[in-house]
Design an enzyme around this catalytic site. Structure first.
Site, mmCIF file in Angstrom:
data_model
loop_
_atom_site.group_PDB
_atom_site.id
_atom_site.type_symbol
_atom_site.label_atom_id
_atom_site.label_comp_id
_atom_site.label_asym_id
_atom_site.label_seq_id
_atom_site.Cartn_x
_atom_site.Cartn_y
_atom_site.Cartn_z
ATOM 1 N N HIS A 215 -13.514 4.456 2.613
ATOM 2 C CA HIS A 215 -12.606 5.518 2.189
ATOM 3 C C HIS A 215 -13.388 6.622 1.471
ATOM 4 C CE1 HIS A 215 -9.557 2.186 2.656
ATOM 5 N NE2 HIS A 215 -9.068 3.158 3.398
ATOM 6 N N SER B 82 0.854 -1.185 0.000
ATOM 7 C CA SER B 82 0.000 0.000 0.000
ATOM 8 C C SER B 82 0.887 1.231 0.000
ATOM 9 C CB SER B 82 -0.875 -0.025 1.257
ATOM 10 O OG SER B 82 -1.236 1.263 1.656
ATOM 11 N N SER B 83 0.350 2.345 -0.500
ATOM 12 C CA SER B 83 1.133 3.585 -0.527
ATOM 13 C C SER B 83 1.393 4.140 0.876
ATOM 14 C CB SER B 83 0.421 4.634 -1.378
ATOM 15 O OG SER B 83 -0.868 4.892 -0.854
ATOM 16 N N CYS B 84 0.721 3.599 1.899
ATOM 17 C CA CYS B 84 0.930 4.108 3.258
ATOM 18 C C CYS B 84 2.266 3.668 3.855
ATOM 19 C CB CYS B 84 -0.205 3.694 4.179
ATOM 20 S SG CYS B 84 -0.083 1.979 4.684
ATOM 21 N N TYR C 57 0.036 -0.898 10.426
ATOM 22 C CA TYR C 57 -0.211 -1.531 9.131
ATOM 23 C C TYR C 57 0.994 -1.322 8.210
ATOM 24 C CZ TYR C 57 -2.508 -2.331 4.603
ATOM 25 O OH TYR C 57 -2.839 -2.790 3.357
ATOM 26 N N LYS D 262 3.504 -4.037 6.275
ATOM 27 C CA LYS D 262 3.682 -4.065 4.823
ATOM 28 C C LYS D 262 5.149 -3.877 4.423
ATOM 29 C CE LYS D 262 -0.395 -5.000 3.264
ATOM 30 N NZ LYS D 262 -0.579 -6.250 2.514
#
Length: 324
Positions: free
Chosen positions: A194, A122-124, A151, A155
């Site tokens: 979201h 994920s981009s997070c 999270y 990742k």
């Protein structure tokens, strides 16, 4: 690094459409799109398990599954996901469950002879204040966004695990990092969804009620990037076919819209005729979040679905599957 060239004749992902492909997380937004794409391409031997059939957090169960099924390819799209509220409330779940899923699947896949594995993040994973657009090498250069660091850490560990197995065993494990995704099978829950599905649901319900206005949080000025999940599925197949490298790969649309532009587009697609009111007393969040996907573009992949076309497709799915 590692393994034969994925482009070698007769040795590519697309040349093995009868091979067993395990798609972990096949009922989610991402996994279901990947399954649709693979079926469209003629992959006839997909191995799919619901959570009730296979709990990926249980090491012995995962081990038994790989020993008996022996898939040739693995696409790891299973994860515990949620918004800011969920991340803040259940940090132990977000770090433990994701670490367990990844560790069990990646390790068992390697030990049971899986030819290639793709891990989706994920981009997070990137620092809170990473330079924009965010390039792959921004990883681990500064602190994370505190609200979802549990999270993100999981990742990041998944990316590093794929890299470690590639370095130590020359095993073909790769990672892709998608931007904000939307499309069929998205979560349209009133509290936990979201921004894009939340807006779609609110405009639809306002239209049905005949409401005169919809109030949206913030100023509408933050910039966000969105990718239709069917484009992501297309990119996943492309990476399985063409990419075999140590570094993770950003998967984005490369296009930004303001939340205001997004809201106007959703309003138009839904057909809500009332007013849009911005509540600027509410938080905006990060001013800009755009990934640099030039690495993937240079490999030869670009998205095909425009935001408007994608929103129409998503609203059609919403009308058929969600609305009460």
């Amino acid at each position: 690094m590692g393994g034969p060239n994925a482009d070698a004749a007769g040795d590519s992902f697309l040349s093995e459409r009868s091979a067993k492909v395990f798609v972990a997380g096949h009922r989610g937004l991402v996994g279901s799109a990947i399954v649709r794409k693979l079926r469209d391409l003629g992959f006839a031997n997909l191995v799919l398990r619901t959570h009730a059939e296979l709990d990926l957090t249980r090491q012995s169960d995962v081990e038994d599954f790989f020993a008996s099924e022996k898939p040739r390819f693995v696409i790891l799209a299973a994860a515990k996901v949620g918004g800011i509220h969920a991340n803040n409330t259940y940090p132990a779940d977000f770090i433990a469950i994701n670490l367990q899923i990844q560790t069990n699947v990646i390790d068992s896949a390697h030990r049971h002879g899986v030819k290639k594995l793709l891990f989706l993040g994920s981009s997070c994973i990137y620092p809170k204040f990473a330079p924009q657009p965010i390039m792959e090498d921004a990883l681990l250069t500064a602190p994370l966004e505190p609200t979802n660091e549990w999270y993100a850490i999981a990742k990041i560990a998944g990316i590093k695990m794929c890299q470690a197995y590639r370095i130590q065993y020359s095993w073909d494990a790769i990672s892709g990092m998608p931007t904000n995704l939307y499309g069929p099978n998205d979560n349209f829950h009133p509290e936990n969804s979201h921004v894009l599905p939340a807006l779609m649901r609110r405009f639809h319900e306002a239209k049905v009620r005949g409401a005169k206005e919809v109030v949206v949080w913030g100023t509408g000025s933050p910039l966000r990037e969105f990718l239709h999940v069917d484009d992501l599925a297309d990119a996943v197949v492309f990476l399985m076919e063409k990419y075999s490298g140590l570094g993770h790969v950003n998967v984005g649309s490369g296009k930004e819209v303001t939340i205001k532009e997004l809201a106007e587009l959703v309003k138009e697609v839904v057909g809500f005729e009332g007013q849009l009111v911005w509540d600027s007393s509410k938080p905006d969040g990060t001013p800009r979040k755009l990934m640099d996907s030039s690495k993937l573009a240079n490999l030869g992949w670009t998205p095909k679905i425009s935001l408007k076309e994608g929103l129409r497709d998503t609203y059609k799915w919403y009308l058929e599957n969600v609305k009460q």
